[in-house]
Design a protein around this motif. Structure first.
Motif, PDB file in Angstrom:
ATOM      1  N   ASP A 126       0.832  -1.207   0.000  1.00  0.00           N
ATOM      2  CA  ASP A 126       0.000   0.000   0.000  1.00  0.00           C
ATOM      3  C   ASP A 126       0.867   1.257   0.000  1.00  0.00           C
ATOM      4  N   ALA A 127       1.903   1.270   0.845  1.00  0.00           N
ATOM      5  CA  ALA A 127       2.770   2.445   0.955  1.00  0.00           C
ATOM      6  C   ALA A 127       3.494   2.703  -0.364  1.00  0.00           C
ATOM      7  N   GLU A 128       3.973   1.641  -1.014  1.00  0.00           N
ATOM      8  CA  GLU A 128       4.688   1.817  -2.282  1.00  0.00           C
ATOM      9  C   GLU A 128       3.752   2.325  -3.368  1.00  0.00           C
ATOM     10  N   GLN A 129       2.539   1.788  -3.391  1.00  0.00           N
ATOM     11  CA  GLN A 129       1.564   2.251  -4.384  1.00  0.00           C
ATOM     12  C   GLN A 129       1.261   3.728  -4.191  1.00  0.00           C
ATOM     13  N   ASN A 130       1.099   4.140  -2.941  1.00  0.00           N
ATOM     14  CA  ASN A 130       0.813   5.547  -2.660  1.00  0.00           C
ATOM     15  C   ASN A 130       2.016   6.438  -2.952  1.00  0.00           C
ATOM     16  N   ALA A 131       3.217   5.923  -2.735  1.00  0.00           N
ATOM     17  CA  ALA A 131       4.424   6.703  -3.021  1.00  0.00           C
ATOM     18  C   ALA A 131       4.564   6.957  -4.523  1.00  0.00           C
ATOM     19  N   TYR A 132       4.295   5.932  -5.330  1.00  0.00           N
ATOM     20  CA  TYR A 132       4.363   6.130  -6.789  1.00  0.00           C
ATOM     21  C   TYR A 132       3.274   7.103  -7.257  1.00  0.00           C
ATOM     22  N   LEU A 133       2.096   7.017  -6.630  1.00  0.00           N
ATOM     23  CA  LEU A 133       1.028   7.949  -6.976  1.00  0.00           C
ATOM     24  C   LEU A 133       1.444   9.378  -6.627  1.00  0.00           C
ATOM     25  N   ALA A 134       2.059   9.551  -5.447  1.00  0.00           N
ATOM     26  CA  ALA A 134       2.534  10.877  -5.030  1.00  0.00           C
ATOM     27  C   ALA A 134       3.601  11.392  -5.982  1.00  0.00           C
ATOM     28  N   LEU A 135       4.518  10.516  -6.394  1.00  0.00           N
ATOM     29  CA  LEU A 135       5.569  10.919  -7.334  1.00  0.00           C
ATOM     30  C   LEU A 135       4.966  11.338  -8.674  1.00  0.00           C
ATOM     31  N   ASN A 136       3.944  10.625  -9.106  1.00  0.00           N
ATOM     32  CA  ASN A 136       3.286  10.970 -10.370  1.00  0.00           C
ATOM     33  C   ASN A 136       2.668  12.369 -10.294  1.00  0.00           C
ATOM     34  N   HIS A 137       2.022  12.678  -9.164  1.00  0.00           N
ATOM     35  CA  HIS A 137       1.448  14.013  -8.981  1.00  0.00           C
ATOM     36  C   HIS A 137       2.550  15.075  -8.930  1.00  0.00           C
ATOM     37  N   ALA A 138       3.668  14.737  -8.293  1.00  0.00           N
ATOM     38  CA  ALA A 138       4.788  15.685  -8.218  1.00  0.00           C
ATOM     39  C   ALA A 138       5.346  15.966  -9.608  1.00  0.00           C
ATOM     40  N   ASN A 139       5.491  14.914 -10.403  1.00  0.00           N
ATOM     41  CA  ASN A 139       6.010  15.084 -11.766  1.00  0.00           C
ATOM     42  C   ASN A 139       5.069  15.920 -12.627  1.00  0.00           C
ATOM     43  N   GLN A 140       3.769  15.775 -12.399  1.00  0.00           N
ATOM     44  CA  GLN A 140       2.795  16.540 -13.167  1.00  0.00           C
ATOM     45  C   GLN A 140       2.796  18.008 -12.754  1.00  0.00           C
ATOM     46  N   TYR A 141       3.127  18.267 -11.490  1.00  0.00           N
ATOM     47  CA  TYR A 141       3.022  19.634 -10.969  1.00  0.00           C
ATOM     48  C   TYR A 141       4.203  20.494 -11.407  1.00  0.00           C
ATOM     49  N   ASP A 142       5.420  20.093 -11.004  1.00  0.00           N
ATOM     50  CA  ASP A 142       6.590  20.915 -11.319  1.00  0.00           C
ATOM     51  C   ASP A 142       7.847  20.162 -10.908  1.00  0.00           C
ATOM     52  N   LYS A 143       8.995  20.729 -11.193  1.00  0.00           N
ATOM     53  CA  LYS A 143      10.258  20.162 -10.749  1.00  0.00           C
ATOM     54  C   LYS A 143      10.517  20.543  -9.294  1.00  0.00           C
ATOM     55  N   ASN A 144      11.341  19.737  -8.625  1.00  0.00           N
ATOM     56  CA  ASN A 144      11.699  19.956  -7.218  1.00  0.00           C
ATOM     57  C   ASN A 144      10.448  20.071  -6.344  1.00  0.00           C
ATOM     58  N   THR A 145       9.536  19.145  -6.560  1.00  0.00           N
ATOM     59  CA  THR A 145       8.255  19.135  -5.852  1.00  0.00           C
ATOM     60  C   THR A 145       8.145  17.881  -4.996  1.00  0.00           C
ATOM     61  N   ILE A 146       7.533  18.028  -3.820  1.00  0.00           N
ATOM     62  CA  ILE A 146       7.300  16.906  -2.913  1.00  0.00           C
ATOM     63  C   ILE A 146       5.798  16.760  -2.717  1.00  0.00           C
ATOM     64  N   MET A 147       5.289  15.572  -2.979  1.00  0.00           N
ATOM     65  CA  MET A 147       3.867  15.270  -2.768  1.00  0.00           C
ATOM     66  C   MET A 147       3.763  14.069  -1.834  1.00  0.00           C
ATOM     67  N   LEU A 148       2.638  13.982  -1.140  1.00  0.00           N
ATOM     68  CA  LEU A 148       2.410  12.885  -0.193  1.00  0.00           C
ATOM     69  C   LEU A 148       1.016  12.321  -0.397  1.00  0.00           C
ATOM     70  N   VAL A 149       0.904  11.001  -0.338  1.00  0.00           N
ATOM     71  CA  VAL A 149      -0.399  10.328  -0.364  1.00  0.00           C
ATOM     72  C   VAL A 149      -0.499   9.483   0.903  1.00  0.00           C
ATOM     73  N   ASP A 150      -1.536   9.733   1.709  1.00  0.00           N
ATOM     74  CA  ASP A 150      -1.650   9.002   2.973  1.00  0.00           C
ATOM     75  C   ASP A 150      -2.365   7.672   2.793  1.00  0.00           C
ATOM     76  N   GLU A 151      -2.590   6.981   3.911  1.00  0.00           N
ATOM     77  CA  GLU A 151      -3.154   5.632   3.857  1.00  0.00           C
ATOM     78  C   GLU A 151      -4.594   5.625   3.344  1.00  0.00           C
ATOM     79  N   LYS A 152      -5.258   6.783   3.346  1.00  0.00           N
ATOM     80  CA  LYS A 152      -6.633   6.872   2.854  1.00  0.00           C
ATOM     81  C   LYS A 152      -6.685   7.293   1.385  1.00  0.00           C
ATOM     82  N   GLY A 153      -5.529   7.492   0.790  1.00  0.00           N
ATOM     83  CA  GLY A 153      -5.489   7.907  -0.603  1.00  0.00           C
ATOM     84  C   GLY A 153      -5.630   9.401  -0.803  1.00  0.00           C
TER      85      GLY A 153
END
Length: 438
Positions: free
Chosen positions: A303-330
């Protein structure tokens, strides 16, 4: 293991809170911290924050002072309500046989005072009120009451601050102390206890951070000396190792541009925000390349890895040098450490809204982002200009999204605003399902 709740306040308040907290003795351990002045709350928290799970303060003043130094949602205090006020009024009127006409108040909300006086059929024209949010220096509150008394504008002073009450009494000023009722303390203690149990559960969750450095392969291919590329890789590993050690974690490297770091949510959140931000800054410093970071929480590694990849995808879509987080509830949070940070979900459980989004050509994630921006603005509406600014998109794209939502009953135009420079008025939208009017 029972969670530890730190109880902070003057002696009488701490004693009262401890008395009520005994009802929760099977769920929490109470740790008292007594001060003379509310300003001491900051040092108490800083000196003991590693030993306490949740903080329970005697009132809004010590809470406001300590809030910047405690974890988010881990501080509580009982509010002063009409019940607290009624007890003081009984002491003034029935016990001490004094008039209730000319009184001064601090701390307690004006609405509580006016409503209580109205229900008791008492006049309010001679009341002096000093409500405030957060913290006011005790000396300022003391001077407020003392001046009113010396100017013969009030007969009694009612304060929510122990040190103010004590000083007024020492100078012979008739004064009374507002304290929370046991019911108010009990209700807030229950919330604090439940929060401590949630935090304990969350701290044991898995956290996975996926760090992606962009254009690494291009940089290394430009290097004519393989040793240079190898040295760069070792420097990156050293930075990641240093960070993993801070969060008591481990990592694996995938190729030349991606690192996966494993830890627990509790140890990661114990680190300052600056530590996570510094990770990207150090990488940028030695590579001169942008990087993004996705953080995922989950009960399991999967679950944590799936959410981390989802967060990275959102970060890549937003901008460079960006940090995104996805919690256990999505729930997606980010960009972290950015003034335009928002929280939004990727799920909608209203089938009618989902159908309308499909017709509008707007995906669920975009719609929930728009709702999150509207909530963040705190005025129940937004313009395409504001949406573009918050989500890092063009105004043209923002206008298209809002127009498509409006056409399909998921937004309505509620006004216009004139831009600061010359140009056409901007339409103001209220986003959300538009109910059909009969």
């Amino acid at each position: 293991m029972k969670n530890r709740i730190g109880i902070v306040g003057p002696q009488d308040s701490v004693d009262l809170i401890l008395e009520v907290a005994q009802e929760f003795h099977d769920r929490i351990t109470q740790v008292p911290f007594v001060y003379t002045h509310s300003e001491e709350a900051k040092d108490i928290v800083l000196d003991h924050k590693d030993k306490i799970d949740v903080w329970f303060f005697s009132g809004q003043a010590p809470y406001a002072i300590a809030e910047p130094y405690i974890k988010s949602k881990s501080g509580f205090y009982p509010s002063l309500t009409g019940f607290s006020l009624t007890k003081v009024l009984l002491d003034i009127s029935y016990r001490d046989q004094k008039s209730l006409d000319r009184l001064s108040f601090d701390t307690i909300p004006a609405s509580e005072v006016m409503e209580t006086f109205s229900e008791l059929h008492l006049q309010t024209k001679s009341l002096e009120l000093f409500p405030y949010s957060g913290y006011k220096p005790s000396e300022e509150l003391f001077q407020y009451h003392y001046d009113l008394y010396k100017q013969n504008k009030v007969d009694c002073c009612i304060t929510g601050i122990h040190s103010v009450y004590k000083k007024l009494n020492e100078l012979g000023v008739p004064s009374y102390r507002l304290i929370p009722t046991k019911m108010d303390i009990r209700d807030k203690m229950l919330i604090a206890t439940q929060r401590s149990e949630i935090m304990q559960f969350q701290s044991s969750q898995i956290s996975i951070l996926i760090l992606q450095i962009h254009e690494m392969s291009h940089l290394i291919s430009k290097s004519n000396v393989s040793f240079d590329a190898h040295r760069l890789s070792l420097k990156l590993q050293e930075i990641v190792i240093e960070f993993a050690e801070k969060i008591q974690g481990s990592f694996i490297q995938q190729g030349i541009e991606k690192f996966i770091i494993f830890s627990t949510r509790g140890t990661l959140e114990d680190q300052s925000n600056q530590s996570i931000f510094d990770l990207l800054e150090k990488i940028k410093l030695i590579t001169n390349l942008p990087a993004n970071l996705g953080i995922g929480y989950g009960i399991t590694v999967v679950d944590a890895e799936q959410n981390a990849y989802l967060a990275l995808n959102h970060a890549n879509q937003y901008d460079k040098n960006t940090i995104m987080l996805v919690d256990e509830k999505g729930v997606v949070n980010g960009p972290l450490f950015d003034k335009n940070s928002i929280s939004f979900t990727r799920r909608i459980h209203d089938s009618e809204v989902v159908d309308k989004l499909q017709l509008a050509g707007v995906n669920v994630s975009t719609y929930t982002k728009v709702l999150a921006v509207q909530e963040k603005l705190r005025n129940g509406s937004l313009s395409a200009h504001e949406l573009a600014k918050w989500l890092g998109m063009t105004q043209r794209n923002a206008r298209r999204i809002l127009s498509d939502l409006e056409k399909h009953g998921l937004a309505q135009i509620v006004g216009e605003e004139v831009p600061g420079t010359r140009g056409r008025p901007r339409r103001i939208f209220k986003v959300g399902k538009v109910e059909d009017t009969p």
